[in-house]
Enzyme design. Structure first.
Site, PDB file in Angstrom:
ATOM      1  N   ASP A   1     -41.020   7.758 -46.867  1.00 59.01           N
ATOM      2  CA  ASP A   1     -39.616   7.703 -47.287  1.00 59.01           C
ATOM      3  C   ASP A   1     -38.799   8.247 -46.122  1.00 59.01           C
ATOM      4  OD1 ASP A   1     -37.132   7.992 -48.436  1.00 59.01           O
ATOM      5  OD2 ASP A   1     -37.697   9.677 -49.708  1.00 59.01           O
TER       6      ASP A   1
ATOM      7  N   GLU B   1     -29.720  10.778 -44.899  1.00 57.95           N
ATOM      8  CA  GLU B   1     -29.782  10.267 -46.273  1.00 57.95           C
ATOM      9  C   GLU B   1     -30.244  11.351 -47.233  1.00 57.95           C
ATOM     10  OE1 GLU B   1     -31.690   7.986 -49.748  1.00 57.95           O
ATOM     11  OE2 GLU B   1     -32.439   9.590 -48.507  1.00 57.95           O
ATOM     12  N   GLU B   2     -31.239  12.109 -46.791  1.00 58.70           N
ATOM     13  CA  GLU B   2     -31.884  13.088 -47.683  1.00 58.70           C
ATOM     14  C   GLU B   2     -30.991  14.279 -48.017  1.00 58.70           C
ATOM     15  OE1 GLU B   2     -34.431  12.417 -49.238  1.00 58.70           O
ATOM     16  OE2 GLU B   2     -35.678  11.043 -48.084  1.00 58.70           O
TER      17      GLU B   2
ATOM     18  N   HIS C   1     -41.699  12.940 -50.788  1.00 59.34           N
ATOM     19  CA  HIS C   1     -41.069  14.231 -50.452  1.00 59.34           C
ATOM     20  C   HIS C   1     -42.078  15.376 -50.388  1.00 59.34           C
ATOM     21  CE1 HIS C   1     -36.537  13.313 -51.213  1.00 59.34           C
ATOM     22  NE2 HIS C   1     -37.185  12.274 -50.716  1.00 59.34           N
TER      23      HIS C   1
HETATM   24 CO    CO Z   1     -35.444   7.864 -49.099  1.00 58.68          CO
END
Ligand code: CO
Length: 339
Positions: free
Chosen positions: A169, A197-198, A308
């Site tokens: 991701d 983004e995170e 994650h």
């Molecule tokens: Co992502």
């Protein structure tokens, strides 16, 4: 292999440089124009000036840690960057900063814990990074406050067409987007490799505003929960069952015409696909679809187990089928599909 290089590159939010350089180098001869904007988004264009103007985004950053304090002992305290479960941190190896200083996330050993401590999951505040330094002065020669730390995980293929590694991701999304750039299109394809983004979909917001696209598609590595502890009814996605189309998440509701078109293309071409069936989480579509007067947007994702965390698992078939489905979708845009 490209995914291996991208997965092993370090790109904790705000520090996407390494990932950006790998992508830039690989795509520079395939695109008409390439540039890096103020926030660090890498933007490549094919078919500039043609219609429609389409934005396809994948984020370069990954969740990780930031050094916030150095103890007299030389041990490093840290904060989390992006959503990480504190319980996955204990005893993991990390790499600190651009120089990749190796470290271990330490905690009190089981022998030293009282019974109550053993029953309470350790919080990140209880942990520290040990870089082998004997004092604060020694540690400061290698590490500064604000340096990032990323998980030290090697990419490896294993089992039945599976791969394990960190930061799938969204390095899987970056991989899919880079594959798409090998094609030729009769519309303006804007490939945007986004930053941050995170930590709140920040890079995408800036890029989408500047681009003002007529359609947005986000390529993601997404939650997968086909494992013990969840009933099939509650699975977000399942590994190996094809790329996932989002219906709705906490940041956006997917454009229905785009989703239906991708379903039609998958069915007619015998490609597996699935719906992402939970509604938690979000991705860059959350910002893109709210840009200016609104942008029809959807997401196409590769399911990632243990997302994650220091290591996730994907199916290489899902990745390959995501590349195929994106290719078909871009062709249908060329042939006149509009949301
Ligand atoms: Co992502």
């Amino acid at each position: 292999m490209l995914l291996k290089r991208l997965s092993e590159a370090l790109g904790v939010s705000g520090n996407e440089h390494e990932v950006r350089e790998i992508i830039k180098e690989a795509i520079k001869d395939q695109v008409d124009e390439i540039r890096v904007d103020t926030l660090g988004n890498l933007r490549a264009v094919k078919g500039k000036g043609k219609s429609p103007r389409v934005m396809v985004a994948a984020h370069m950053d990954e969740v990780g840690l930031m050094i916030s304090w150095i103890e007299k002992s030389g041990l490093l305290r840290f904060r989390k960057v992006g959503g990480i479960d504190d319980r996955v941190l204990v005893s993991k190896t990390v790499l600190v900063g651009k120089d990749r200083i190796p470290g271990v996330i330490g905690a009190k050993a089981i022998h030293l814990q009282d019974p109550r401590e053993r029953e309470t999951p350790l919080k990140y505040e209880d942990l520290y990074i040990d870089i082998g330094a004997k004092s604060k002065e020694e540690a400061e020669k290698k590490v500064k406050l604000g340096d990032f730390a990323a998980f030290a995980t090697c990419y490896e293929e294993f089992g039945q067409r599976k791969a394990k590694g960190k930061a799938f991701d969204d390095r899987v999304g970056c991989t899919v987007l880079m594959e798409a750039l090998k094609g030729q299109y009769e519309f303006e394809l804007n490939a945007v490799f986004t930053v941050q983004e995170e930590v709140g979909l920040r890079g995408a917001a800036v890029a989408a505003y500047d681009l003002d696209p007529q359609m947005g598609l986000v390529l993601e590595g997404t939650t997968c929960s086909d494992t013990p502890g969840t009933d099939p009814e509650g699975y977000a996605t399942e590994v190996g069952k094809g790329p996932a189309l989002s219906l709705m998440d906490a940041s956006s509701i997917a454009n229905k015409k785009m989703v239906q078109e991708m379903v039609r293309l998958a069915q007619e071409n015998g490609l597996p696909y699935q719906f992402r069936r939970t509604t938690m989480g979000g991705n860059d579509a959350g910002r893109i679809h709210l840009t200016r007067q609104g942008v029809p947007s959807a997401s196409l994702s590769v399911p990632c187990r243990y997302i994650h965390s220091p290591v996730s698992v994907i199916s290489l078939d899902d990745l390959e089928n995501a590349v195929k489905l994106l290719g078909l979708f871009l062709k249908t845009v060329e042939q006149g599909f509009r949301p």
